[in-house]
Design a protein around this motif. Structure first.
Motif, PDB file in Angstrom:
ATOM      1  N   ASP A  30      -3.094  -5.103   8.718  1.00 38.35           N
ATOM      2  CA  ASP A  30      -4.210  -5.147   7.770  1.00 38.35           C
ATOM      3  C   ASP A  30      -5.236  -6.199   8.174  1.00 38.35           C
ATOM      4  N   ARG A  34       0.886 -11.745  -1.075  1.00 38.90           N
ATOM      5  CA  ARG A  34       1.955 -10.781  -1.329  1.00 38.90           C
ATOM      6  C   ARG A  34       3.319 -11.465  -1.476  1.00 38.90           C
ATOM      7  N   TYR A  56       2.986  -5.376   8.753  1.00 37.02           N
ATOM      8  CA  TYR A  56       1.999  -4.724   7.885  1.00 37.02           C
ATOM      9  C   TYR A  56       0.871  -5.687   7.546  1.00 37.02           C
ATOM     10  N   ASP A  57       1.186  -6.941   7.252  1.00 38.47           N
ATOM     11  CA  ASP A  57       0.141  -7.942   7.004  1.00 38.47           C
ATOM     12  C   ASP A  57      -0.735  -8.127   8.236  1.00 38.47           C
ATOM     13  N   GLU A  97       6.267   0.002   3.311  1.00 36.45           N
ATOM     14  CA  GLU A  97       6.068  -1.444   3.275  1.00 36.45           C
ATOM     15  C   GLU A  97       6.881  -2.072   2.147  1.00 36.45           C
ATOM     16  N   VAL A 115      -7.292  -4.982  11.250  1.00 30.93           N
ATOM     17  CA  VAL A 115      -8.305  -3.991  10.890  1.00 30.93           C
ATOM     18  C   VAL A 115      -9.485  -4.673  10.224  1.00 30.93           C
ATOM     19  N   THR A 116      -9.212  -5.623   9.353  1.00 32.45           N
ATOM     20  CA  THR A 116     -10.287  -6.309   8.626  1.00 32.45           C
ATOM     21  C   THR A 116     -11.167  -7.117   9.567  1.00 32.45           C
ATOM     22  N   LEU A 146      -2.951 -12.956   3.663  1.00 31.56           N
ATOM     23  CA  LEU A 146      -2.439 -11.732   3.052  1.00 31.56           C
ATOM     24  C   LEU A 146      -0.965 -11.865   2.702  1.00 31.56           C
ATOM     25  N   SER A 206      -3.833 -13.036   8.355  1.00 34.80           N
ATOM     26  CA  SER A 206      -2.450 -12.576   8.208  1.00 34.80           C
ATOM     27  C   SER A 206      -1.674 -13.501   7.282  1.00 34.80           C
ATOM     28  N   ARG A 251      -5.768   0.104  13.842  1.00 36.34           N
ATOM     29  CA  ARG A 251      -4.413   0.311  13.317  1.00 36.34           C
ATOM     30  C   ARG A 251      -3.530   0.997  14.351  1.00 36.34           C
ATOM     31  N   ARG A 281       0.799  -1.222   0.000  1.00 35.07           N
ATOM     32  CA  ARG A 281       0.000   0.000   0.000  1.00 35.07           C
ATOM     33  C   ARG A 281       0.833   1.273   0.000  1.00 35.07           C
TER      34      ARG A 281
END
Length: 940
Positions: free
Chosen positions: A459, A447, A455-456, A218, A462-463, A443, A440, A477, A214
């Motif tokens: 994210d 990636r 960072y994973d 990162e 938050v989801t 994601l 996690s 976050r 993003r």
């Protein structure tokens, strides 16, 4: 500049890239030039006799590589890319808790535009940075010299374009946040080592898209930071120079910033050559630490073997710079340098994990204050360094190394984030922890990573947890940032504080509080029981004036002219506002000195006014016991008042001078000379401007009312000091306003001067109410009368009478549309004067509803002076009042030097009083209007 011919070291790689460019682009010209030019930059940097160590700011990989290099081959001289005049500050780092920022600060400018003031330059330092490792090694290792070679802070602003906008905060004009912690750097210009970020927006977007990330932080963590964390010295150097060359060559066009960067490189190489020539140091024992972008420099002064002349360095301006350390924080660094939120916190967590994994002992200044005391890592055996070889080809050809999944680490993160989320109001459960764990991994797989990064994990949290509502003040976050290390805030130690800050802490020590803590602390001062706390109270009130509002906040107690509270309560947050306290120390040695300087600047500045000067006088009396300063500021207030050509500040001037006069009359045997001069000057000044102010549309009715208030309330004092009342009469006679409110003010002024009797004023208002064309504008007349209460407070009964007559006589179709205008007019133009009307109405009207039916307005019951019979000197209610209470008249007669009997016949007064007559009868007969007015009140 033409690139040098390649050596055999990178020849195979150069040929390989040329062939790839020809096959990919169909032409080996443009793309091959870029790719082979990057290889040439790497080759050029590695062949330099002075070893160049490229770094990236706040990069754990750079810090690890620096620690390994220093332990493998300890240098004797370290050249560091940092403003050369900041060198003395680095010795003070050992007294601080990182992160902190070294700062240069200037308020008195010489050679720069005045609108740029104040100027501030900061260079933040964290433990997970290569520059801190170099500084700690150099300062704690005997025989090692640390030399800063970048431009001075003065040159930072000398090289800033003077386009009228001033210097922008941050290296790339990144706006500083207004949040408490992210504003620790304020609007300072940031200076950092290793500003490594693409300056080609399309290139950055391309990297982020294909890297499936993003933001830039990162991407750097995944493709550069982690692969280089365990790389050897040669591989690290070659890769960093290659990246710097890539970002340097892929630029859309040359800009002013590129020219400044090249001038910085010329400056640094010139300083290094000058130092080597002067010290005789061996370049083999030196290390040049700079950003990877500057390591790929192509300026003509690059290298010790360059034959180009030294870069001409202009002298510094006459600006006086102050230097010090200020607290910093992870969020402040991210906000100032445009990094993604949480980047520095994650870097700090990665640094701690890498130190534990590699068992490397990092360098830390002796006595350095840390957040936590952990087990000291054992030193790793440094690898032997031989001749430089081509490690770049193998690094570029090798597939990325995928870290194995550390289920224990990820499981701990998931459990802790759920616990933290529940503590902050989220309805999270064990199912959410499992969901974060699986998401996690999902994601990370999407990636192309086997091990989820922070960072994973953020994210995924938050989801799975935040959903659509944030119940508290922290979102998920932000909770992840706290979990992974938090927004660590640095602190400057006591020994590294400027003298003023240390003096403040010492003088507040009797409060018994730890003022260096970042929490808000409550201080209770009972000055009656403990008079020794009075100096603390004085200091707190001065700090209240100088520091931000949340640093020193009074809860109970006040300090005004002539009044000091016996009990006070304060909320103190000096630790949280340490930066403001430190910058206060740049202005002077004591708080009193700084306050005195600021008060002087307030009255000497280009925007100084008489009202501000009077405010400064008031502050000097309240906060400083310095009659000399009060007289100086007061004299300046007189100068400013005489020079003003507008009356915009007349209400403020009137309010403050009244308060100051009342204070001096109660505390001093005589008024100060400046007060007397201010009254006489103001009397003449406002008399001169009064006719113009009445007709000037830009001058409000409030300002004209304040002018008249000054003239009438100060009239007796001004006349006693030599002013001429005819000046005021002429000014009123020359005024011819047309606005209804100002016309009402003029009528009030003429009434006060005795030129307009009250009866005639009543008739004029009655004529206005009887004229249907004027009725819609009557609220403006009332607004003028309300403002007339400032200069003529005796008109309050008349204003109540006029409003009552309007409400009683106007029909509803006229009155109802009229009311909103009246209310808004009074609220806008006379909020401080309306209470006078309310009190007068309360005194005039009956208190109960039953008494209202039989109530007669005083103005309707009182006889007019033209029809009421004039009482004889010896009869009437006034005569009876004087006979019953002769003491007051006796005292007045004695002051006037009059004597005689009370009654004309010399008879005795009732109750054995002295005879009535003589002087009293003569006074009553000479002034019948006064007796008539008193009689009317008694009859009512």
């Amino acid at each position: 500049m033409t690139a040098p011919a390649p050596t055999g070291l990178f020849g195979p790689l150069r040929d390989q890239l040329t062939d790839a460019a020809a096959a990919f682009a169909g032409s080996p010209d443009a793309l091959a030039g870029i790719l082979t030019g990057m290889v040439d930059d790497v080759d050029r940097a590695l062949r330099e006799r002075l070893e160049i160590f490229p770094v990236c700011h706040h990069s754990p990989a750079s810090a690890l590589a620096m620690a390994r290099r220093l332990r493998a081959r300890p240098p004797k001289v370290i050249y560091l890319e940092l403003c050369e005049d900041l060198r003395p500050l680095l010795d003070e780092l050992r007294n601080c808790r990182l992160p902190v920022a070294v700062q240069a600060f200037a308020t008195e400018l010489d050679g720069f535009p005045a609108e740029w003031s104040p100027l501030s330059v900061v260079a933040p330092i964290t433990e997970a940075s290569a520059e801190y490792q170099a500084v700690a090694y150099a300062l704690d290792t005997p025989g090692v010299e640390l030399v800063l070679v970048d431009r001075s802070t003065d040159h930072v602003f000398q090289w800033t374009p003077r386009d009228g906008t001033g210097p922008a905060p941050g290296p790339d004009s990144a706006p500083a946040s207004a949040d408490e912690d992210t504003a620790l750097h304020g609007d300072a210009v940031g200076v950092e080592i290793g500003d490594l970020r693409p300056r080609f927006a399309e290139l950055e977007a391309h990297l982020l898209h294909h890297g499936k990330v993003r933001h830039w932080s990162e991407w750097w963590d995944q493709y550069v930071e982690r692969p280089l964390a365990d790389a050897d010295h040669d591989t690290y150097r070659q890769v960093m120079v290659l990246i710097g060359s890539l970002f340097r060559r892929l630029r859309p066009s040359r800009s002013a910033r590129d020219e400044r960067d090249e001038d910085r490189e010329r400056h640094m190489w010139t300083r290094m050559r000058q130092h080597l020539a002067g010290s005789g140091a061996d370049p083999a024992d030196c290390l040049y630490v700079c950003g990877a972008f500057h390591a790929a420099s192509r300026v003509e002064q690059f290298g010790l073997d360059s034959t180009a002349p030294d870069f001409p360095i202009s002298p510094r301006t006459g600006t006086r710079w102050r230097y010090g350390l200020i607290p910093s924080s992870h969020s402040a660094i991210e906000a100032q340098f445009g990094l993604a939120p949480g980047t520095v916190s994650i870097a700090a967590a990665n640094w701690t994990a890498a130190v534990a994994r590699t068992r490397l002992t990092p360098y830390r200044l002796a006595g350095q204050r840390t957040e936590k005391k952990g087990r000291r890592a054992r030193a790793a055996v440094p690898a032997a360094t031989g001749p430089t070889t081509d490690r770049l080809s193998g690094f570029l050809a090798a597939p990325p190394v995928l870290d194995e999944l550390d289920e224990a680490e990820l499981r701990g993160w998931c459990v802790d984030i759920v616990r933290l989320a529940r503590r902050n109001g989220y309805l999270a459960s064990t199912a959410d922890a499992i969901a974060v764990f699986e998401t996690s991994i999902l994601l990370a797989t999407m990636r192309n990573r086997a091990r989820p990064t922070p960072y994973d994990f953020a994210d995924a949290a938050v989801t799975c947890i935040e959903k659509d509502v944030v119940p508290g003040r922290r979102d998920v976050r932000r909770l992840c940032e706290i979990l992974l290390g938090g927004d660590r805030v640095g602190q400057v130690g006591y020994d590294s504080l400027p003298p003023l800050a240390r003096d403040v802490l010492d003088r507040l020590r009797p409060l018994g509080l730890d003022l260096e803590r970042r929490t808000v602390q409550r201080a209770l001062l009972d000055l009656r029981a403990d008079p020794a706390l009075a100096p603390c109270s004085d200091l707190l009130w001065m700090l209240r004036h100088l520091l931000p509002a949340d640093a020193v906040r009074p809860i109970m107690g006040e300090r005004r002219l002539g009044h000091r509270s016996e009990q006070e309560s304060w909320d103190l947050a000096l630790g949280r506002n340490q930066r403001a306290l430190i910058e206060l120390g740049y202005e002077g040695v004591t708080v009193e000195q700084v306050l005195e300087q600021r008060l002087r600047r307030a009255v000497r500045g280009p925007d100084a006014t008489a009202a501000r000067a009077l405010a400064a006088v008031e502050d000097a009396i309240r906060l400083l016991d310095s009659p000399r300063l009060v007289d100086e500021l007061g004299a300046r207030a007189v100068e400013l008042l005489a020079a003003e050509r507008t009356v915009d500040d007349a209400p403020e001037v009137l309010r403050r001078i009244r308060r100051l006069l009342a204070h001096h009359r109660t505390t001093a045997p005589a008024l100060p000379a400046w007060c007397r001069t201010f009254v006489t000057t103001g009397y003449a000044h406002y008399c001169t401007l009064l006719p113009t102010a009445f007709v000037d549309e830009s001058t409000g009715v409030r300002q004209v009312g304040a002018m008249l208030g000054f003239l009438f309330s100060m009239e007796s004092l001004a006349l006693s000091l030599g002013c001429d009342r005819s000046q005021l009469e002429l000014a009123v006679a020359q005024a011819h306003p047309e606005a209804p409110a100002k016309l009402a003010l003029l009528w009030a002024a003429r009434h006060q001067l005795g030129l307009l009797p009250l009866a005639r004023l009543r008739e004029q208002c009655a004529e206005l109410l009887a004229n249907p064309l004027v009725v819609p504008a009557f609220p403006q007349y009332l607004s003028g009368f309300v403002h007339a209460l400032e200069p003529v407070p005796g008109l309050a009964p008349f204003v109540v009478e006029t409003m009552s007559a309007a409400f009683a006589g106007l029909p509803d179709p006229v009155l109802l549309p009229w009311l909103p205008t009246l209310i808004t007019t009074l609220r806008e133009h006379g909020p401080e004067l309306v209470p006078l009307l309310v009190r007068e109405a309360e005194r005039t009207f009956p208190a109960t509803l039953a008494a209202l039916d039989a109530w007669t307005p005083p103005w309707a019951a009182a006889p007019t002076p033209s029809t009421a019979p004039a009482p004889s000197p010896g009869t009437g209610p006034v005569h009876g009042l004087l006979v019953a209470h002769p003491e007051a008249v006796d005292a007045v007669a004695a002051l006037l030097g009059c004597s005689g009997d009370w009654q004309p016949d010399g008879g005795a007064a009732p109750g054995g009083a002295a005879p009535v007559g003589g002087a009293a009868s003569v006074l009553v007969a000479a002034h019948p209007a006064t007796a008539d007015a008193v009689a009317a009140l008694l009859a009512g």
